[in-house]
Design a protein around this motif. Structure first.
Motif, PDB file in Angstrom:
ATOM      1  N   GLU A   1       0.807  -1.173  -0.008  1.00 47.29           N
ATOM      2  CA  GLU A   1       0.138   0.004   0.047  1.00 47.29           C
ATOM      3  C   GLU A   1       0.916   1.320  -0.042  1.00 47.29           C
ATOM      4  O   GLU A   1       0.525   2.255  -0.776  1.00 47.29           O
ATOM      5  CB  GLU A   1      -1.013   0.051   1.214  1.00 47.29           C
ATOM      6  CG  GLU A   1      -1.903  -1.108   1.140  1.00 47.29           C
ATOM      7  CD  GLU A   1      -2.816  -1.017   2.486  1.00 47.29           C
ATOM      8  OE1 GLU A   1      -2.977  -0.214   3.285  1.00 47.29           O
ATOM      9  OE2 GLU A   1      -3.868  -2.045   2.551  1.00 47.29           O
ATOM     10  N   ALA A   2       1.908   1.210   0.861  1.00 49.52           N
ATOM     11  CA  ALA A   2       2.784   2.545   0.889  1.00 49.52           C
ATOM     12  C   ALA A   2       3.332   2.807  -0.398  1.00 49.52           C
ATOM     13  O   ALA A   2       3.525   3.878  -0.932  1.00 49.52           O
ATOM     14  CB  ALA A   2       3.751   2.185   1.954  1.00 49.52           C
ATOM     15  N   LEU A   3       3.969   1.609  -1.153  1.00 47.44           N
ATOM     16  CA  LEU A   3       4.551   1.839  -2.509  1.00 47.44           C
ATOM     17  C   LEU A   3       3.783   2.238  -3.423  1.00 47.44           C
ATOM     18  O   LEU A   3       4.221   3.111  -4.296  1.00 47.44           O
ATOM     19  CB  LEU A   3       5.247   0.604  -2.804  1.00 47.44           C
ATOM     20  CG  LEU A   3       6.504   0.056  -2.035  1.00 47.44           C
ATOM     21  CD1 LEU A   3       7.165  -1.139  -2.536  1.00 47.44           C
ATOM     22  CD2 LEU A   3       7.595   1.230  -2.103  1.00 47.44           C
TER      23      LEU A   3
ATOM     24  N   GLY B   1       0.060   5.414  -7.521  1.00 44.77           N
ATOM     25  CA  GLY B   1      -0.631   4.421  -7.976  1.00 44.77           C
ATOM     26  C   GLY B   1      -0.382   3.600  -9.067  1.00 44.77           C
ATOM     27  O   GLY B   1      -1.187   2.801  -9.366  1.00 44.77           O
ATOM     28  N   ILE B   2       0.846   3.716  -9.385  1.00 44.07           N
ATOM     29  CA  ILE B   2       1.272   2.807 -10.738  1.00 44.07           C
ATOM     30  C   ILE B   2       2.347   1.583 -10.172  1.00 44.07           C
ATOM     31  O   ILE B   2       2.315   0.776 -11.042  1.00 44.07           O
ATOM     32  CB  ILE B   2       2.006   3.729 -11.951  1.00 44.07           C
ATOM     33  CG1 ILE B   2       2.002   3.038 -13.079  1.00 44.07           C
ATOM     34  CG2 ILE B   2       3.399   4.319 -11.420  1.00 44.07           C
ATOM     35  CD1 ILE B   2       2.609   4.000 -14.281  1.00 44.07           C
ATOM     36  N   GLY B   3       2.922   1.996  -9.263  1.00 44.32           N
ATOM     37  CA  GLY B   3       3.862   1.016  -8.795  1.00 44.32           C
ATOM     38  C   GLY B   3       5.111   1.453  -9.022  1.00 44.32           C
ATOM     39  O   GLY B   3       5.346   2.256  -9.958  1.00 44.32           O
ATOM     40  N   VAL B   4       6.139   1.213  -8.390  1.00 43.72           N
ATOM     41  CA  VAL B   4       7.601   1.511  -8.374  1.00 43.72           C
ATOM     42  C   VAL B   4       8.186   0.845  -9.776  1.00 43.72           C
ATOM     43  O   VAL B   4       7.736  -0.034 -10.289  1.00 43.72           O
ATOM     44  CB  VAL B   4       8.555   1.087  -7.112  1.00 43.72           C
ATOM     45  CG1 VAL B   4       7.948   1.601  -6.101  1.00 43.72           C
ATOM     46  CG2 VAL B   4       8.337  -0.537  -7.128  1.00 43.72           C
ATOM     47  N   ASP B   5       9.080   1.838 -10.361  1.00 43.93           N
ATOM     48  CA  ASP B   5       9.468   1.529 -11.626  1.00 43.93           C
ATOM     49  C   ASP B   5      10.566   0.389 -11.636  1.00 43.93           C
ATOM     50  O   ASP B   5      10.566  -0.540 -12.682  1.00 43.93           O
ATOM     51  CB  ASP B   5      10.448   2.652 -12.325  1.00 43.93           C
ATOM     52  CG  ASP B   5       9.410   3.798 -12.324  1.00 43.93           C
ATOM     53  OD1 ASP B   5       8.452   4.009 -13.536  1.00 43.93           O
ATOM     54  OD2 ASP B   5       9.515   4.823 -11.804  1.00 43.93           O
TER      55      ASP B   5
ATOM     56  N   VAL C   1       6.332  -4.285  -7.895  1.00 46.13           N
ATOM     57  CA  VAL C   1       6.966  -3.437  -9.072  1.00 46.13           C
ATOM     58  C   VAL C   1       5.781  -3.232 -10.259  1.00 46.13           C
ATOM     59  O   VAL C   1       4.877  -3.961 -10.321  1.00 46.13           O
ATOM     60  CB  VAL C   1       7.945  -4.219  -9.672  1.00 46.13           C
ATOM     61  CG1 VAL C   1       7.716  -5.392 -10.384  1.00 46.13           C
ATOM     62  CG2 VAL C   1       8.996  -3.251 -10.636  1.00 46.13           C
ATOM     63  N   ARG C   2       5.753  -2.167 -10.938  1.00 44.68           N
ATOM     64  CA  ARG C   2       4.815  -1.872 -11.922  1.00 44.68           C
ATOM     65  C   ARG C   2       4.859  -2.871 -13.003  1.00 44.68           C
ATOM     66  O   ARG C   2       5.915  -3.268 -13.291  1.00 44.68           O
ATOM     67  CB  ARG C   2       4.847  -0.303 -12.225  1.00 44.68           C
ATOM     68  CG  ARG C   2       6.218  -0.199 -13.097  1.00 44.68           C
ATOM     69  CD  ARG C   2       6.236   1.297 -13.678  1.00 44.68           C
ATOM     70  NE  ARG C   2       7.246   1.768 -14.535  1.00 44.68           N
ATOM     71  CZ  ARG C   2       7.769   1.091 -15.906  1.00 44.68           C
ATOM     72  NH1 ARG C   2       7.153   0.306 -16.315  1.00 44.68           N
ATOM     73  NH2 ARG C   2       9.008   1.794 -16.286  1.00 44.68           N
TER      74      ARG C   2
END
Length: 393
Positions: free
Chosen positions: A244-246, A252-256, A299-300
């Motif tokens: 949720e934090a990430l 809202g896309i997710g980390v790269d 991850v996104r």
């Protein structure tokens, strides 16, 4: 000479062992001036790496002074050198394309069957890291034999003290390669699981490479504070829902990109991790991969997964579907240390990279067993232990 030897699970001791000798023309003998305990050494200490035998000399992060050379070594007596933990011939297919940790020739033929049976191919040679990787004596000792000394070691200028350059042997290039494998782009958000030595250097490297936001995930307060001091945002996974934090921190896309700097002994109370802990303790080759699983989910879509954390066996309940369906790129491997040495030495010299912040304790070699015990049991405050042969207690 005096050296730290493995005697069994969580049992190491400093013994008197035979001095190393020149065996091959490309060998050199190094008098150790500084060596360190690595997080990967704890996998040996905990007995979860196969092929370690009682009496084996440990240690793969070390540097020192050249005291003897074979006729085909390019080193000279009196030079100060840092020695990569990877042993590489410099001439095989893999060395020629700078995949030094995949060397075909550094693991003796008689040692190759075990690795081939486990992984399909034999491992390259590594210092102090089991007979799976050649059975070479390590550098937590007064002296060490360095094979292929014309390929591996880098000569250190006299004006740089040991502690500024010691970690060129492993964890600094490992953190750098981890960030490079994450293929960091401008404006990227990068999440790093684990704020141990490799994780902290991966954080530092990712920021140097241009990441706009690096998020460090751990549960040890002091290690999280070290990550924050480097410029990272932090998440304590014991207090916060990481997923949720990430998502919130990445719009809202997710980390790269994600970096798993934890490896096979991940912490956590998820049911699959607790089962992996049990299986690992009874020796059936299970890796605890909860950090990696969490990273893959976080991850996104179309993102990148970098795995510098050490794995040696099998893992259950792996989210392979997420890797495929999300179109993820995955890069991993033992570090091609020799590829990065000159570049990273220059960055240390010009102040771009700092390594000394990590060192928490300095001990005589004779107290190495105490160092292992505390590095294992007090991971929050014992962030990095440097051992000094000849240092008085």
């Amino acid at each position: 000479m005096r050296a730290l030897t493995w005697q069994g699970t969580q049992n190491v001791q400093v013994d008197t062992v035979d001095d190393p000798e020149i065996i091959n023309p490309r060998d050199a003998i190094i008098k150790i001036t500084s060596t360190a305990i690595c997080g990967s050494d704890l996998h040996l200490y905990d007995g979860v790496i196969p092929g370690v035998l009682p009496g084996d000399v440990l240690g793969h992060e070390f540097m020192g002074e050249v005291v003897e050379t074979g006729p085909k070594s390019t080193l000279q007596k009196g030079q100060r050198v840092v020695v990569p933990f990877t042993i590489s011939c410099g001439q095989c297919f893999h060395c020629n394309i700078q995949q030094f940790s995949c060397c075909d020739n550094s693991n003796p033929v008689e040692k190759q069957d075990m690795g081939a049976a486990l992984y399909g191919h034999s491992m390259s040679g590594l210092f102090g890291y089991s007979h799976l990787t050649g059975g070479y004596s390590g550098g937590q000792a007064e002296y060490v034999r360095v094979p292929y000394s014309d390929v591996g070691p880098i000569v250190i200028p006299d004006h740089l003290e040991d502690e500024k350059v010691l970690f060129l042997s492993d964890i600094l290039p490992t953190g750098w390669m981890a960030a490079e494998n994450a293929d960091i782009q401008p404006d990227d958000t990068v999440a790093v699981w684990g704020c141990g030595p490799v994780g902290l250097f991966a954080i530092q490297s990712a920021l140097v490479m241009g990441a706009s936001q690096v998020i460090a995930i751990d549960h040890y307060p002091h290690r999280l504070e070290l990550a924050r001091s480097l410029g990272a945002k932090v998440i304590n996974f014991r207090e916060t829902n990481v997923q949720e934090a990430l998502m919130e921190m990445s719009g809202g896309i997710g980390v790269d990109a994600v970096i798993d700097a934890v490896g096979m002994e991940a912490h956590g109370f998820a049911i699959d991790n607790m089962l992996d802990v049990a299986k690992q303790k009874i020796g059936i080759g299970a890796d605890r991969a909860s950090a990696l699983k969490q990273a893959i989910i976080a991850v996104r879509k179309g993102g990148r997964v970098s795995i510098p954390g050490v794995y040696g066996g099998m893992t259950d309940k792996f989210p392979l579907g997420a890797v495929m369906e999300k179109g993820l790129q995955v890069k991993t491997g033992q570090t091609h240390v020799q590829k990065y040495l000159k570049e990273l030495l220059a960055k240390i010299e010009d102040g771009t990279l700092d390594t000394t912040f990590l060192i928490s304790h300095r001990l005589p070699l004779e107290q190495a067993a105490e160092g292992y015990k505390n590095f294992k049991q007090q991971q929050d405050t014992w962030t990095k232990v440097v051992l000094k042969p000849g240092m008085e207690a």
